[in-house]
Design an enzyme around this catalytic site. Sequence first.
Site, PDB file in Angstrom:
ATOM      1  N   PHE A 182       0.837  -1.201   0.000  1.00 49.65           N
ATOM      2  CA  PHE A 182       0.000   0.000   0.000  1.00 49.65           C
ATOM      3  C   PHE A 182       0.869   1.246   0.000  1.00 49.65           C
ATOM      4  O   PHE A 182       2.059   1.214   0.341  1.00 49.65           O
ATOM      5  CB  PHE A 182      -0.958   0.005   1.203  1.00 49.65           C
ATOM      6  CG  PHE A 182      -0.287   0.173   2.538  1.00 49.65           C
ATOM      7  CD1 PHE A 182      -0.109   1.433   3.095  1.00 49.65           C
ATOM      8  CD2 PHE A 182       0.164  -0.933   3.252  1.00 49.65           C
ATOM      9  CE1 PHE A 182       0.507   1.593   4.333  1.00 49.65           C
ATOM     10  CE2 PHE A 182       0.779  -0.791   4.491  1.00 49.65           C
ATOM     11  CZ  PHE A 182       0.954   0.480   5.027  1.00 49.65           C
ATOM     12  N   CYS A 183       0.248   2.357  -0.413  1.00 48.22           N
ATOM     13  CA  CYS A 183       0.918   3.652  -0.457  1.00 48.22           C
ATOM     14  C   CYS A 183      -0.168   4.718  -0.361  1.00 48.22           C
ATOM     15  O   CYS A 183      -1.310   4.417  -0.012  1.00 48.22           O
ATOM     16  CB  CYS A 183       1.752   3.788  -1.725  1.00 48.22           C
ATOM     17  SG  CYS A 183       0.810   3.517  -3.248  1.00 48.22           S
ATOM     18  N   THR A 184       0.146   5.943  -0.690  1.00 45.81           N
ATOM     19  CA  THR A 184      -0.818   7.028  -0.521  1.00 45.81           C
ATOM     20  C   THR A 184      -2.022   6.886  -1.443  1.00 45.81           C
ATOM     21  O   THR A 184      -3.160   6.871  -1.005  1.00 45.81           O
ATOM     22  CB  THR A 184      -0.139   8.390  -0.762  1.00 45.81           C
ATOM     23  OG1 THR A 184       0.988   8.516   0.103  1.00 45.81           O
ATOM     24  CG2 THR A 184      -1.111   9.532  -0.503  1.00 45.81           C
TER      25      THR A 184
END
EC number: 1.14.-.-
Length: 263
Positions: A182-184
């Site tokens: 996951f990331c922004t």
Amino acid sequence: MQEILNIAAYKFVAIDDSPVLREDLRERAQALGLMGTILLAPEGINLFLAGLPDAVRSFVAGLRADVRFADLETKESWSAAQPFRRMLVKLKREIIRMDHPAIQPAAGRAPGVDAPTLKRWLDQGHDDEGREIALLDTRNDFEVDEGSFDGAIDWRITKFTEFPPALKAHRADFAGKTVVSFCTGGIRCEKAAILMREEGIENVLQLEGGILKYFEEVGGAHYHGDCFVFDGRRALAPDLSARAADASARAAEDVGLSSGLKK
């Protein structure tokens, strides 16, 4: 009153006319009074824009009129003031720099998991096959410090180009687990998930739409803190409100994330 509409969007798609497209997008954005950053590269487009709602939506509608961006998905949030200082459209080698040219998301992406499904898995402590969930944060260390999923793996990378060697050093940690990167907003975890699959790691998924989409759909369940963003708002709470609307953090000048922006 929250008057400014902020959008984040990206798409991996072949672009072979970047110089011409750059001028067109810059002229249209400036005519609509928008501010923010658009990155163009042979592999796709990445953008963060803010302005009056009608102006932002008009720009997005025009962008979607191009068949390459017809299915462009945006993530929206609101702010009381313009979080960017100027309008930039930049040409880059990659819309998110990894320095790993074999990774071509436009040619095929790793499977994803949506926010409601991930929340359900975290609620029950395993995926639908009974495997342990390994949440892998692909962001930079200073972003992670603002907030992350509970128990997420954090390799303390300072830039995304450090992700491939970090993966090689830790790949054995994922045996028998379902890995969710996951990331922004989804762009980094999309590349990360492809790389992990190419490295032979099984059961790799990416969080669709990243943290911001998760906030939008299920709130802050299993998440602590806020989500760092590269503009004057500094971070967004799980209700997508700006935690530091008056912060003096600089507006994003390079969302390629290689500038080493510090808190």
